[in-house]
Enzyme design. Structure first.
Site, short mmCIF file in Angstrom:
data_model
loop_
_atom_site.label_atom_id
_atom_site.label_comp_id
_atom_site.label_asym_id
_atom_site.label_seq_id
_atom_site.Cartn_x
_atom_site.Cartn_y
_atom_site.Cartn_z
N SER A 172 0.89 -1.10 -0.21
CA SER A 172 0.07 -0.21 -0.13
C SER A 172 0.78 0.99 0.14
O SER A 172 1.33 1.63 -0.99
CB SER A 172 -0.91 -0.12 1.15
OG SER A 172 -1.69 -0.93 1.30
N HIS B 95 -3.06 -2.14 -4.63
CA HIS B 95 -4.82 -1.56 -4.40
C HIS B 95 -4.88 -0.57 -4.24
O HIS B 95 -4.61 0.59 -3.93
CB HIS B 95 -5.45 -2.86 -2.83
CG HIS B 95 -4.27 -2.19 -1.67
ND1 HIS B 95 -5.49 -1.33 -1.83
CD2 HIS B 95 -3.80 -2.11 -1.52
CE1 HIS B 95 -4.80 -1.00 0.46
NE2 HIS B 95 -3.65 -1.44 -0.05
#
Lengths: 250, 73
Positions: free
Chosen positions: A128, A151
């Protein structure tokens, strides 16, 4: 406040075995006199090391069960590293599950704008918001077994159900995407493709990149470990030294 | 507030009962430590907050070490 400390016997013995005889005698002397061990002689290092682990904690304190990296620590440490003339390079080691977007981007921007040589090493995970931090360094490495998850951003907390909320989310996501594409070889198109891919993650959309996949996608420079990272750092510190000597401005 | 992480938010934000108190920072011997209190005036070192790699070789600051401090009130 007067301070006292206690030792683990095994650790003290292990240290003893490594010390040459003379130092051992001095240590025993100080142990007899003061009742405490003198610290091992500090060999000044021109390479400093910063570890980014767990959740990157930003504006909100997370519950105690989370292992966190507090960004308000790292910022002054980075300033000190920038100012200290004896420190020539910084090794940033990452094993993080992500965290606060603003704190993560703050750390990434600080690492990126350091004039000293920086090398990042992703061990375990650089997920992330760890992705921009890894790409912020002058050169990045990833361990062969480490993973990076790409993501989409998610907002938490109280949300107002209007289209503007989506635009805000897009804007936040663009900040992250722009940083990553600006500091690595991946294209925005490919990054968005990886971000919104279905089928890889069970509870989410996105992609898991393992070691050499991250290098193949252009996010990370090379697969490697601590020795390759330090070797690269030494190479960069000598290059930057030359550049500065020849009148370059950093 | 945006938490960009792979850990599900309900995992991150759930409060759990911890046996020891919340870790706090203190300075000892010139080094910044993160200490989990385990009683009045004593605690366990959780983390050494330093960028100098040599500091991590010093056995005084190994995580897990019990430390005691006396407070003068």
């Amino acid at each position: 406040m007067r301070l006292q400390m206690r030792w683990r016997q095994e650790q003290a013995e292990a240290e003893e075995r490594e010390r040459p005889a003379r130092r051992q005698r001095l240590t025993l002397q100080s142990l007899k006199q003061l009742g405490q061990m003198s610290p091992p002689p500090q060999i000044p290092s021109d390479i400093h090391c910063m570890v980014i682990i767990g959740q990157i904690e930003g504006h909100m304190l997370l519950p105690a069960k989370n292992k966190t990296t507090k960004y308000e620590h790292l910022i002054p440490q980075l300033v000190a590293i920038e100012q200290n003339p004896h420190i020539k390079g910084l090794l940033v080691i990452l094993n993080t599950v992500g965290g606060d977007v603003e704190a993560g981007l703050a750390i990434a921007e600080m690492i990126e704008s350091l004039s000293k040589a920086t090398v990042s090493l992703v061990l375990g995970g650089g997920h992330s918001i760890g992705v921009p931090i890894a790409t912020a360094a002058d050169y990045s490495f990833i361990a062969a077994t480490a993973t990076m998850t790409i993501h989409p951003l998610r907002l938490s907390g109280m949300l107002i159900g209007v289209p503007q909320t989506y635009e805000y989310l897009e804007k936040m996501q663009d900040r992250v995407i722009n940083f990553i594409t600006g500091h690595s070889r991946i294209t925005e198109e490919r990054l968005r493709e990886l971000m919104f891919k279905t089928g890889d993650l069970v509870r989410d959309v996105g992609t898991v990149l393992v070691g050499k996949d991250a290098v193949a996608e252009g996010l990370i420079n090379d697969v490697g470990g601590v020795s390759s990272a330090l070797r690269k750092l030494k190479e960069l510190t000598s290059l930057k030294g030359l550049y500065r000597k020849n009148g370059g401005d950093e | 507030m945006a938490l960009y992480t792979i850990v599900p938010l309900e995992e991150v934000l759930s409060e759990e009962e911890t046996a020891t108190g919340r870790p706090f920072e203190m300075t000892m011997g010139g080094k910044r430590l993160l200490v989990a209190p385990e009683g009045p005036g004593q605690g366990r070192i959780m983390q050494l907050l330093s960028t100098d790699p040599a500091d991590f070789l010093d056995p005084r600051w190994h995580p897990g070490n019990m430390i005691i401090w006396l407070k003068t009130d």
